[in-house]
Design a protein around this motif. Structure first.
Motif, PDB file in Angstrom:
ATOM      1  N   GLY A   1       0.823  -1.203   0.000  1.00  0.00           N
ATOM      2  CA  GLY A   1       0.000   0.000   0.000  1.00  0.00           C
ATOM      3  C   GLY A   1       0.855   1.250   0.000  1.00  0.00           C
ATOM      4  O   GLY A   1       0.548   2.233  -0.691  1.00  0.00           O
TER       5      GLY A   1
ATOM      6  N   GLN B   1      -4.840  -6.489   0.995  1.00  0.00           N
ATOM      7  CA  GLN B   1      -5.851  -5.529   1.439  1.00  0.00           C
ATOM      8  C   GLN B   1      -6.981  -6.240   2.179  1.00  0.00           C
ATOM      9  O   GLN B   1      -7.475  -5.748   3.197  1.00  0.00           O
ATOM     10  CB  GLN B   1      -6.415  -4.766   0.234  1.00  0.00           C
TER      11      GLN B   1
ATOM     12  N   ASN C   1      -2.871   0.913   9.017  1.00  0.00           N
ATOM     13  CA  ASN C   1      -3.302   1.217   7.656  1.00  0.00           C
ATOM     14  C   ASN C   1      -4.001   2.577   7.593  1.00  0.00           C
ATOM     15  O   ASN C   1      -3.837   3.330   6.628  1.00  0.00           O
ATOM     16  CB  ASN C   1      -4.239   0.121   7.145  1.00  0.00           C
TER      17      ASN C   1
END
Length: 217
Positions: A72, A120, A133
């Protein structure tokens, strides 16, 4: 000249070796997380999978959480680069939309995107990863906001429009990715379609070009 090139070559080799080790640790960690669960995996196991010491692991990452969030973070950097590369005359929504969807299309063509989607999904269902996150996403939104404000020549502390635009588009990205992850097939072309649809819905009331009044678009 030949003698001068040796240190450069050695430096390049060292940099490539470090990059390979870093990538190998990420791949090994994600494999273990997805196979055994995040909580059940420890740093020693990740290091052993790459045949390095735990001490070497900590030269690259502060914790196993950094492994889970690495893909990410890489996407975030590419997205910011894509936005800063958009033509200066482009309206803010157009620039951010094109940067976001362009990066997703590139990701969909990469063999590692299935790993990204699986990761994810892992993050979404692992409470221990959600806070990290969210911190990562908040930091990225702040940087995107700064760039949109710079492009528009406004102060983001006085004009909320850059922050609202970025929040809408990034929120749409999350919704589109969640919808993709919820589908067991995780079709890559569908990922781009879902995110594009979510962005269009989230930004339907935002004009391409803004007026002078910071209290309205």
């Amino acid at each position: 000249m030949d003698g001068m090139s040796v240190p450069t070559d050695q430096g390049g080799l060292r940099a490539r070796k470090k990059q390979r080790t870093r990538a190998a640790l990420i791949d090994a960690g994600l494999d273990l997380f997805l196979a055994n669960g995040y909580e059940a995996t420890n740093v020693d196991e990740i290091a052993a999978a790459v045949e390095v010491s735990s001490r070497t692991f900590f030269r690259y990452f502060a914790s196993k959480e950094d492994i889970a969030l690495a893909k990410g973070a890489e996407f975030d950097e590419l997205l910011l680069d894509a936005l800063t590369s958009r033509p200066a005359e482009e309206p803010p929504l157009t620039a951010l939309r094109h940067a976001m969807l362009g990066m997703l299309r590139e990701a969909a063509a990469d063999s590692g995107v299935q790993r990204f989607l699986s990761t994810q999904h892992l993050i979404n269902k692992t409470p221990a990863l959600l806070a990290g996150n969210l911190r990562r996403a908040a930091g990225t939104e702040e940087r995107l906001t700064t760039e949109i404000a710079r492009r528009q020549g406004v102060d983001p502390d006085q004009d909320m429009r850059p922050r609202v635009l970025v929040a809408a588009v990034c929120g749409a990205l999350r919704i589109g990715l969640e919808a993709t992850c919820a589908d067991p097939s995780r079709e890559l072309g569908r990922m781009v379609e879902l995110v594009e649809q979510a962005i269009d819905l989230a930004t339907a009331g935002i004009p391409q070009r803004w007026g002078d009044d910071p209290r309205r678009w």
